[in-house]
Design a protein around this motif. Structure first.
Motif, short mmCIF file in Angstrom:
data_model
loop_
_atom_site.label_atom_id
_atom_site.label_comp_id
_atom_site.label_asym_id
_atom_site.label_seq_id
_atom_site.Cartn_x
_atom_site.Cartn_y
_atom_site.Cartn_z
N VAL A 209 -12.48 20.87 25.63
CA VAL A 209 -13.52 21.12 26.62
C VAL A 209 -12.86 21.14 28.01
O VAL A 209 -12.12 20.23 28.35
N PRO A 210 -13.09 22.18 28.79
CA PRO A 210 -14.02 23.30 28.59
C PRO A 210 -13.37 24.55 28.01
O PRO A 210 -14.01 25.59 27.92
N GLU A 211 -12.08 24.47 27.60
CA GLU A 211 -11.34 25.67 27.24
C GLU A 211 -11.92 26.37 25.99
O GLU A 211 -11.87 27.59 25.87
N GLY A 212 -12.39 25.58 25.02
CA GLY A 212 -12.95 26.17 23.81
C GLY A 212 -11.94 26.46 22.73
O GLY A 212 -12.24 27.20 21.79
N PHE A 213 -10.74 25.89 22.82
CA PHE A 213 -9.78 26.03 21.73
C PHE A 213 -10.21 25.12 20.58
O PHE A 213 -10.68 24.00 20.81
N ILE A 214 -10.04 25.58 19.35
CA ILE A 214 -10.32 24.73 18.20
C ILE A 214 -9.06 23.91 17.92
O ILE A 214 -8.01 24.45 17.56
N ILE A 215 -9.18 22.61 18.10
CA ILE A 215 -8.03 21.71 17.96
C ILE A 215 -7.83 21.30 16.52
O ILE A 215 -6.71 21.22 16.03
N SER A 216 -8.93 20.99 15.84
CA SER A 216 -8.81 20.53 14.46
C SER A 216 -10.05 20.89 13.67
O SER A 216 -11.15 21.02 14.21
N ILE A 217 -9.84 21.05 12.36
CA ILE A 217 -10.92 21.23 11.40
C ILE A 217 -10.66 20.27 10.25
O ILE A 217 -9.70 20.43 9.49
N LYS A 218 -11.49 19.25 10.16
CA LYS A 218 -11.35 18.25 9.10
C LYS A 218 -12.24 18.66 7.93
O LYS A 218 -13.43 18.93 8.10
N PHE A 219 -11.66 18.69 6.74
CA PHE A 219 -12.40 19.09 5.55
C PHE A 219 -11.90 18.27 4.36
O PHE A 219 -10.72 18.30 4.03
N GLY A 220 -12.81 17.52 3.76
CA GLY A 220 -12.41 16.68 2.64
C GLY A 220 -11.37 15.67 3.06
O GLY A 220 -11.50 15.00 4.10
N ALA A 221 -10.29 15.57 2.27
CA ALA A 221 -9.23 14.61 2.56
C ALA A 221 -8.23 15.11 3.58
O ALA A 221 -7.34 14.36 4.00
N VAL A 222 -8.36 16.36 4.00
CA VAL A 222 -7.41 16.94 4.96
C VAL A 222 -7.94 16.72 6.37
O VAL A 222 -8.99 17.24 6.74
N LYS A 223 -7.21 15.97 7.16
CA LYS A 223 -7.65 15.64 8.51
C LYS A 223 -7.67 16.86 9.42
O LYS A 223 -8.48 16.92 10.34
N ASN A 224 -6.76 17.80 9.18
CA ASN A 224 -6.73 19.00 10.01
C ASN A 224 -6.11 20.13 9.21
O ASN A 224 -4.92 20.10 8.89
N VAL A 225 -6.91 21.14 8.87
CA VAL A 225 -6.37 22.27 8.13
C VAL A 225 -5.54 23.17 9.04
O VAL A 225 -4.76 23.99 8.56
N LEU A 226 -5.71 23.03 10.36
CA LEU A 226 -4.92 23.81 11.31
C LEU A 226 -3.55 23.18 11.51
O LEU A 226 -3.35 21.99 11.21
N GLU A 227 -2.62 23.95 12.02
CA GLU A 227 -1.25 23.48 12.21
C GLU A 227 -1.18 22.55 13.42
O GLU A 227 -1.17 23.01 14.57
N ALA A 228 -1.14 21.24 13.15
CA ALA A 228 -1.17 20.24 14.22
C ALA A 228 0.11 20.24 15.05
O ALA A 228 0.12 19.72 16.17
N ARG A 229 1.18 20.84 14.53
CA ARG A 229 2.43 20.89 15.30
C ARG A 229 2.36 21.94 16.40
O ARG A 229 3.20 21.93 17.31
N ASN A 230 1.40 22.85 16.30
CA ASN A 230 1.22 23.83 17.37
C ASN A 230 0.55 23.18 18.58
O ASN A 230 -0.13 22.16 18.45
#
Length: 667
Positions: A59-80
C-alpha cells in the motif's frame, strides 16, 4: 497496530470449520464453505483473506507481495523484490515523453476500499498522471489507471481488472502491450499447462541463462540443463503461445505440495484483434493487449487530446489442490471445470465499478449467415463454423487490427445461426469470416447496442469475391498455412514436447531454415494437376541461405495448362496470405526476367514476425490481380511468385490460398 475491516456482525475467523470432511483446500471451495472475507490494513500492507487463501498487497503501490494457499505461505517468488512478484505493466511510447519507449510497471499512488461485506471485498490502487511542474515533458504513462482486486467468500481465488482512462487534452501516446504478471516460486512451480496438448515440466531460468543463444533472441539451446531430459532441446517462449479464442485457461502446477495456479479469462471482450490473435503465455502473463503476432498495426494509438476509457478484465486467479494420493496433473482437469463455471457467470455481478456493465445493462444480437457463390452451389449455403462478431466500426476485416474498443464474437452452427451475447452498450459493425471462402463479410449498417436490447438480424448473405469459375487452386481458404508442407526440424534443435504432435508441428524452431536444405540450388516448382500442396508447397516463402551466410530472394513457379486463352479477356488471380513479415510479393506471368517490372506487387507489407515466432498465421491479406489475356498463352503457362526482400532469414510470407479464375461467363 494494524486494523481489521470486516462485514457487519461477522467474525474475523470462524470458531470451527464445518464437520463435512475435506481432503484439500480445493475441496473447501467445492463444498462452498468458508469464513467471511476480511481485510486487514496496516500502514504499508493490505491483506485480503477468506479462509481459503490470503493475498497481501503493498500500500499504496498495489504490488501483490504474497499469496498464501494451504500449507504454502507464499506461492510467489519471495526472493524477488516486492515489486517483482505480482503486478501490471505497460509497454508504451509518447510524444513529449522523456523516454521514447519502454516498459512501465504500474505503481499506485492512492489506496481505496471500494466495497466490503462478509461475502465480497473489493480494493483499488489508483495511479493518476501528472506532467512535470512547469514543463510539458513527462516520464509516466499519460493514463489514469485504477487497478481493482476482488475476493469472494468461499472462492478459491481472486479477481482482478483495471480501468484505463485518458482525459481530453492529453499528449499523443502509443501502447504496444498491457500485461498482468505473476512470478511463482521457481523451485515448486515447474509444470506448465496451456492446453490439453501443451503441458510439460519447464526448464529452469538458469538453464536458459547458460544455454547457447540461437538466431532468434528468445531462442536458446539447452546445452547443460538441470533436468537431463531437457539437455539438447531448443526452448523459447513462443512455442507456448495460443490464439485468444483458445487461451481462456493457462497456469502452472507444483508437485510438492500438489497445487495449481491458474489464470482464467471468462470473456475475451477486452482483448485486442479478434478471436484468432495470438499471445505468448509464459511466466503466467495475462495479456489483454499485445502486438507479438501482428506488429505495430495493432498498437493502441491515441491522438493528441483524444479521450478514452477501457476496462481490462476481470480475469480470475484460481488456485486448487489435490490430496497427496492423487496425480497433480489432475489439477488441470479441475481447472478446466472451473473455467466452464466462470464462463457461465459472465458478465460477473460483483465488480463495483460503474464502468463494468452488469447482465441487464448489456444487449445481444442473433441471426443466420448464408453464403452465395453460384460457382460452388446454385443455392444459398449455410456459413457453417463462421466467426461472427461485433467490433468498432470500420472496413471489412478491420477488426483484426482494432485494439482500443471491445469485441464480441460467436461461432455459428452448421446452419449458420449465431447469437452474440453480453454486448456492452455502444456502436459497432458486424463482421464475419467463413472457413472455406475467401474474404471478409461486413453488415451494411452499424448496430447500436442499448441496455437490454435484443436484436434479430434475420438472414444475412455473404457474397465472397468472385467473378469467374475456378480454373485451379492451391490450398484451403482457412486463413492459416497449416495445410501446407511442414518439414521436420533440425534434429539438433528439437523440442520433445512436439515430437509426435503433427497438429502443433509448426511450433518447432528453425523450420524456415529447412527450405534451403530442401531447395539448395533452385526454388520450388509446383505443377497444377500433378503436385500436391500438402507435400510440395512449403509452408512459408522465405529467403534461401547462400554463400557467405547471406540470403537471397526466392521465386516460386506455378506451372498450369490452359486449353484456350481469349487474348482480349481477363482472368483473375487471387492471393490470400496468412502472414507477411517485411516482405514484398511480386507477380509475373510467363516472364522469367526478374529484373523486369512485375505485373503486380504488394509492395512492402507486414510485421507479423510469425515465421520466427513459430506461428502458422498472422494477419490476413487478400490481393486480387486482373490478368489480361495477352499475358497468357495456349498450353503451358508459368506463374512466377517472387518474395523480393531478403535482408533477414525471417522475412517472408505464408500463403493461405491461391485461386486462378477464368473470365466471367467462361463456365
Amino acid at each position: 497496530m494494524p486494523s481489521e475491516v470486516s462485514g457487519q456482525g461477522s467474525h474475523t475467523r470462524p470458531l470451527h470449520w464445518p464437520t463435512t470432511r475435506v481432503n484439500s483446500v480445493a475441496d473447501r471451495f467445492k463444498h462452498g464453505v468458508g469464513p467471511p472475507v476480511t481485510l486487514t490494513l496496516s500502514r504499508k500492507k493490505a491483506v485480503l483473506d477468506n479462509g481459503i487463501l490470503q493475498v497481501t498487497f503493498s500500500v499504496p503501490e498495489g504490488f501483490i507481495i504474497s499469496i498464501k494457499f494451504g500449507a504454502v505461505k507464499n506461492v510467489l517468488e519471495a526472493r524477488n523484490r516486492r515489486s517483482n512478484r505480482g503486478y501490471w505493466d505497460v509497454v508504451w511510447k509518447g510524444e513529449g515523453a522523456v523516454r521514447q519507449n519502454g516498459t512501465e510497471r504500474l505503481v499506485g499512488r492512492r489506496f481505496k476500499l471500494v466495497k466490503r461485506d462478509e461475502n465480497a471485498t473489493e480494493i483499488s490502487f489508483v495511479s493518476k498522471w501528472r506532467t512535470w511542474k512547469g514543463s510539458h515533458k513527462f516520464s509516466r504513462l499519460p493514463m489514469n489507471v485504477d487497478r481493482r482486486y476482488t475476493m469472494l467468500r468461499g472462492c478459491s481465488g481472486f479477481y482482478s481488472y483495471a480501468i484505463f482512462k485518458r482525459e481530453e487534452g492529453w499528449p499523443a501516446t502509443n501502447i504496444t502491450q498491457i500485461r498482468a504478471l505473476y512470478k511463482l516460486q521457481r523451485s515448486k512451480f515447474r509444470y506448465m499447462a496451456v492446453s490439453d496438448e501443451i503441458q510439460r515440466i519447464m526448464p529452469m531460468p538458469k538453464d536458459r541463462k547458460f544455454g547457447q543463444l540461437l538466431k532468434y533472441p528468445e531462442a536458446v539451446l539447452l546445452t547443460n540443463a538441470t533436468n537431463p531430459d531437457h539437455r539438447g532441446e531448443e526452448d523459447d517462449k513462443y512455442q507456448y503461445s495460443c490464439e485468444t479464442k483458445d487461451c481462456k485457461l493457462h497456469g502452472w502446477i507444483s508437485f510438492d505440495p500438489p497445487i495449481g495456479f491458474w489464470v482464467i479469462t471468462a470473456s475475451n471482450e477486452f482483448h485486442s484483434a479478434g478471436p484468432s490473435s495470438k499471445n505468448s503465455l509464459l511466466m503466467l502473463v495475462q495479456p489483454p493487449s499485445s502486438t507479438h503476432y501482428a506488429g505495430k498495426v495493432v498498437e493502441m494509438r491515441f491522438a493528441k487530446r483524444e479521450p478514452w476509457r477501457k476496462v481490462f478484465g476481470p480475469y480470475f486467479v484460481y488456485l486448487n489442490s489435490v490430496s497427496a494420493r492423487e496425480d497433480p496433473r489432475a489439477l488441470w482437469a479441475k481447472a478446466k471445470r472451473q473455467m466452464v463455471e466462470e464462463a457461465g457467470k459472465w458478465p460477473y455481478h460483483f465488480p463495483a465499478s460503474k464502468n463494468f456493465p452488469k447482465r441487464h445493462e448489456r444487449g445481444s444480437v442473433k441471426g443466420a449467415l448464408l453464403v452465395s457463390d453460384r460457382y460452388v452451389n446454385q443455392t444459398l449455403m449455410p456459413a457453417s463454423s463462421a466467426w461472427i462478431g461485433l467490433a468498432s466500426p470500420g472496413k471489412e476485416g478491420s477488426w483484426q487490427t482494432e485494439s482500443k474498443g471491445y469485441q464480441f464474437w460467436a461461432h455459428s452452427d452448421h446452419r449458420g445461426r449465431f447469437r452474440i451475447k453480453s454486448i456492452r452498450e455502444g456502436n459497432y459493425s458486424l463482421y464475419a469470416w467463413v472457413p472455406g471462402f475467401i474474404g471478409d463479410y461486413k453488415y451494411d449498417h452499424n448496430l447500436t447496442i442499448a441496455p437490454g436490447c435484443r436484436i434479430d438480424l434475420g438472414l444475412l448473405v455473404y457474397k465472397p469475391p468472385r467473378n469467374g469459375p475456378t480454373l485451379w487452386e492451391i490450398g484451403v481458404p482457412d486463413r492459416t498455412a497449416a495445410e501446407f508442407f511442414l518439414p521436420e526440424p533440425n534434429p539438433k534443435l528439437s523440442n520433445r514436447l512436439f515430437q509426435h504432435d503433427n497438429i502443433n508441428k509448426f511450433r518447432k524452431y528453425g523450420l524456415w531454415e529447412r527450405y534451403t536444405d530442401l531447395y539448395p540450388d533452385h526454388d520450388l516448382v509446383y505443377t497444377i494437376g500433378v503436385s500436391n500442396y500438402q507435400k510440395d508447397w512449403f509452408f512459408a516463402q522465405v529467403p534461401r541461405l547462400i554463400r557467405n551466410m547471406t540470403h537471397h530472394r526466392t521465386t516460386w513457379l506455378v506451372i498450369f495448362f490452359l486449353e484456350y486463352v481469349h487474348q482480349e479477356g481477363t482472368c483473375t488471380l487471387q492471393l490470400a496470405l496468412a502472414s507477411a513479415t517485411l516482405s514484398e510479393l511480386q507477380v509475373r506471368f510467363n516472364n522469367p526476367d526478374l529484373r523486369s517490372h512485375p505485373r503486380f506487387t504488394t509492395k512492402l507489407i507486414g510485421r507479423d514476425n510469425v515465421i520466427a515466432r513459430h506461428g502458422i498465421h498472422g494477419l490476413y491479406w487478400l490481393f486480387t490481380v486482373q490478368v489480361h489475356g495477352s499475358w497468357l498463352r495456349h498450353g503451358n503457362n508459368t506463374l512466377f511468385l517472387t518474395q523480393s526482400r531478403d535482408s533477414s532469414p525471417f522475412q517472408g510470407i505464408m500463403y493461405d490460398y491461391i485461386r486462378f479464375k477464368g473470365p466471367r461467363g467462361a463456365d
